[in-house]
Motif scaffolding. Structure first.
Motif, short mmCIF file in Angstrom:
data_model
loop_
_atom_site.label_atom_id
_atom_site.label_comp_id
_atom_site.label_asym_id
_atom_site.label_seq_id
_atom_site.Cartn_x
_atom_site.Cartn_y
_atom_site.Cartn_z
N PHE A 144 9.40 52.02 27.74
CA PHE A 144 9.43 52.59 26.39
C PHE A 144 10.80 52.33 25.75
O PHE A 144 10.91 51.98 24.57
CB PHE A 144 9.16 54.09 26.43
N GLY A 145 11.86 52.54 26.54
CA GLY A 145 13.20 52.31 26.04
C GLY A 145 13.43 50.86 25.64
O GLY A 145 14.08 50.57 24.62
N ILE A 146 12.88 49.93 26.43
CA ILE A 146 13.00 48.51 26.10
C ILE A 146 12.32 48.20 24.78
O ILE A 146 12.84 47.45 23.94
CB ILE A 146 12.40 47.65 27.24
N ILE A 147 11.12 48.78 24.57
CA ILE A 147 10.40 48.56 23.31
C ILE A 147 11.23 49.05 22.14
O ILE A 147 11.37 48.37 21.12
CB ILE A 147 9.02 49.27 23.34
N ALA A 148 11.79 50.26 22.27
CA ALA A 148 12.60 50.83 21.19
C ALA A 148 13.84 49.98 20.93
O ALA A 148 14.20 49.72 19.77
CB ALA A 148 12.99 52.26 21.55
N LEU A 149 14.48 49.52 22.01
CA LEU A 149 15.69 48.71 21.87
C LEU A 149 15.39 47.39 21.17
O LEU A 149 16.12 46.97 20.26
CB LEU A 149 16.29 48.45 23.26
N GLN A 150 14.30 46.74 21.56
CA GLN A 150 13.96 45.47 20.94
C GLN A 150 13.50 45.64 19.50
O GLN A 150 13.73 44.76 18.66
CB GLN A 150 12.87 44.77 21.76
N THR A 151 12.85 46.77 19.21
CA THR A 151 12.41 47.03 17.83
C THR A 151 13.59 47.07 16.88
O THR A 151 13.54 46.56 15.75
CB THR A 151 11.64 48.37 17.76
N VAL A 152 14.70 47.64 17.34
CA VAL A 152 15.91 47.71 16.52
C VAL A 152 16.65 46.38 16.55
O VAL A 152 17.05 45.84 15.50
CB VAL A 152 16.83 48.85 16.99
N MET A 183 -3.33 47.40 17.04
CA MET A 183 -3.39 45.96 17.28
C MET A 183 -4.53 45.33 16.48
O MET A 183 -4.38 44.26 15.87
CB MET A 183 -3.57 45.68 18.77
N PHE A 184 -5.68 45.99 16.44
CA PHE A 184 -6.84 45.42 15.77
C PHE A 184 -6.72 45.48 14.25
O PHE A 184 -7.30 44.67 13.54
CB PHE A 184 -8.11 46.14 16.24
N MET A 185 -5.93 46.42 13.77
CA MET A 185 -5.69 46.48 12.33
C MET A 185 -4.91 45.26 11.86
O MET A 185 -5.06 44.82 10.72
CB MET A 185 -4.95 47.76 11.97
N THR A 186 -4.09 44.68 12.74
CA THR A 186 -3.35 43.47 12.37
C THR A 186 -4.24 42.23 12.39
O THR A 186 -3.83 41.19 11.89
CB THR A 186 -2.16 43.24 13.33
N LEU A 187 -5.42 42.35 12.98
CA LEU A 187 -6.34 41.21 13.05
C LEU A 187 -7.35 41.18 11.92
O LEU A 187 -8.06 40.19 11.74
CB LEU A 187 -7.10 41.23 14.39
N ASP A 244 9.15 44.63 9.84
CA ASP A 244 7.97 43.75 9.86
C ASP A 244 6.78 44.58 10.32
O ASP A 244 6.65 44.90 11.50
CB ASP A 244 8.21 42.57 10.80
N LEU A 245 5.91 44.96 9.38
CA LEU A 245 4.84 45.91 9.67
C LEU A 245 3.91 45.39 10.76
O LEU A 245 3.50 46.16 11.64
CB LEU A 245 4.04 46.21 8.40
N LYS A 246 3.59 44.12 10.74
CA LYS A 246 2.67 43.56 11.72
C LYS A 246 3.23 43.67 13.13
O LYS A 246 2.56 44.16 14.05
CB LYS A 246 2.38 42.09 11.39
N PHE A 247 4.48 43.26 13.31
CA PHE A 247 5.08 43.32 14.65
C PHE A 247 5.34 44.76 15.07
O PHE A 247 5.23 45.09 16.26
CB PHE A 247 6.39 42.52 14.68
N HIS A 276 5.49 27.33 19.65
CA HIS A 276 5.10 27.60 21.04
C HIS A 276 5.55 29.00 21.45
O HIS A 276 4.76 29.76 22.03
CB HIS A 276 5.75 26.56 21.96
N ASP A 277 6.78 29.38 21.15
CA ASP A 277 7.29 30.69 21.53
C ASP A 277 6.61 31.81 20.74
O ASP A 277 6.35 32.88 21.28
CB ASP A 277 8.81 30.76 21.31
N PHE A 278 6.34 31.57 19.45
CA PHE A 278 5.67 32.59 18.65
C PHE A 278 4.26 32.88 19.18
O PHE A 278 3.86 34.04 19.32
CB PHE A 278 5.59 32.15 17.18
N LEU A 279 3.52 31.81 19.47
CA LEU A 279 2.17 31.99 20.00
C LEU A 279 2.19 32.63 21.37
O LEU A 279 1.32 33.47 21.69
CB LEU A 279 1.45 30.63 20.06
N LYS A 280 3.16 32.26 22.19
CA LYS A 280 3.27 32.82 23.53
C LYS A 280 3.56 34.31 23.46
O LYS A 280 2.99 35.12 24.22
CB LYS A 280 4.38 32.10 24.30
N TYR A 281 4.44 34.70 22.53
CA TYR A 281 4.76 36.12 22.34
C TYR A 281 3.51 36.90 21.93
O TYR A 281 3.20 37.95 22.50
CB TYR A 281 5.84 36.24 21.27
N ASP A 282 2.77 36.38 20.95
CA ASP A 282 1.54 37.05 20.50
C ASP A 282 0.50 37.11 21.60
O ASP A 282 -0.20 38.12 21.75
CB ASP A 282 0.96 36.31 19.29
#
Length: 254
Positions: free
Chosen positions: A82-90, A152-156, A97-100, A216-222
């Motif tokens: 959870f902490g990693i998610i919060a750290l990366q979000t900032v 997640m599905f709202m972004t699709l 970026d609403l989607k991400f 390649h990196d963007f698709l891999k992340y998604d």
């Protein structure tokens, strides 16, 4: 389906759920210099703090995944992730970026379900002992996990007048509503799993793009983020919706 997969489904769900953390941890290792330079250039924090950021992401994610897979200190591992998610979000400005942001929140929902599963396993050791009060946090974790996963599905969903797109949006929205309300939850979650898995393989096929291209990196992340949400949905299928749901209310009425 549940009878045939009851011993395998939770393990597959956990592995899928942490896949994005494994992938990101490996990326921190192989792209150490690039990640450090990006953080330094974005925040102007100096190479030392930038290196500390990469180090924390690398070992925090890999270590958390090892604990989850080994079923040791799962609650501490989830808190760390959870902490990693919060750290990366900032750090990566995902807040704007609403989607991400919605996808990161959906990933957090998967971790909530993983926490709920670990609490369930801990209480199973004391069968026959009243645990009414202890079950409440777990039930609300399951509710929160369900609510966040559907982001997640709202972004699709796409605003399109084509027949297929309209049908896809209507069916997808209906399934999301069932998961949120907790009615026919396992069937709805399994259907959403198949839908997300198929769209993920089709739209995020990063292996078809050369590694040197940025796409390649963007698709891999998604791809791996979507796979983690698949893992969360599989945990919903395996565990059920929890006490705060229409399915549970119907059982009590019966």
């Amino acid at each position: 389906f549940l009878r045939q997969t009851k011993h395998v489904l939770p393990q597959v769900g956990r592995l899928c759920l942490i896949s994005t953390f494994l992938e990101d941890g490996a990326r921190m290792w192989f792209q150490w210099g690039q990640q450090r330079d990006y953080i330094h250039a974005t925040w102007g924090c100096g190479t030392l703090l930038a290196s500390a950021f990469v180090f924390l992401n690398l070992f925090g994610q890999i270590g958390g995944c090892i604990l989850v897979l080994s079923r040791n200190f799962v609650q501490y591992a989830c808190c760390g992730l959870f902490g990693i998610i919060a750290l990366q979000t900032v750090a990566y400005s995902i807040l704007w970026d609403l989607k991400f942001l919605m996808r990161n929140l959906a990933l957090g929902g998967g971790l909530l379900l993983l926490l709920a599963e670990s609490r369930s396993e801990g209480r199973s050791m004391f069968a026959g002992v009243p645990t009414l009060r202890e079950s409440s946090p777990r039930e609300y974790m399951q509710l929160g996990g369900r609510l966040l996963l559907v982001l997640m599905f709202m972004t699709l969903l796409h605003v399109d007048t084509g027949l297929f797109s309209v049908l896809q949006n209507v069916v997808g929205s209906g399934l999301m509503a069932l998961v949120v309300l907790g009615w026919k939850t396992k069937l709805a979650a399994l259907t959403l799993t198949l839908w997300l898995l198929s769209t993920n393989l089709y739209f995020n096929a990063f292996w078809t793009v050369p590694a040197y291209k940025p796409m390649h990196d963007f698709l891999k992340y998604d791809f791996f983020q979507s796979l983690s949400v698949v893992g969360g949905l599989l945990l919903v299928v395996a565990l059920g919706p929890g006490g705060v749901s229409l399915d549970e209310k119907r059982k009590k009425d019966w």
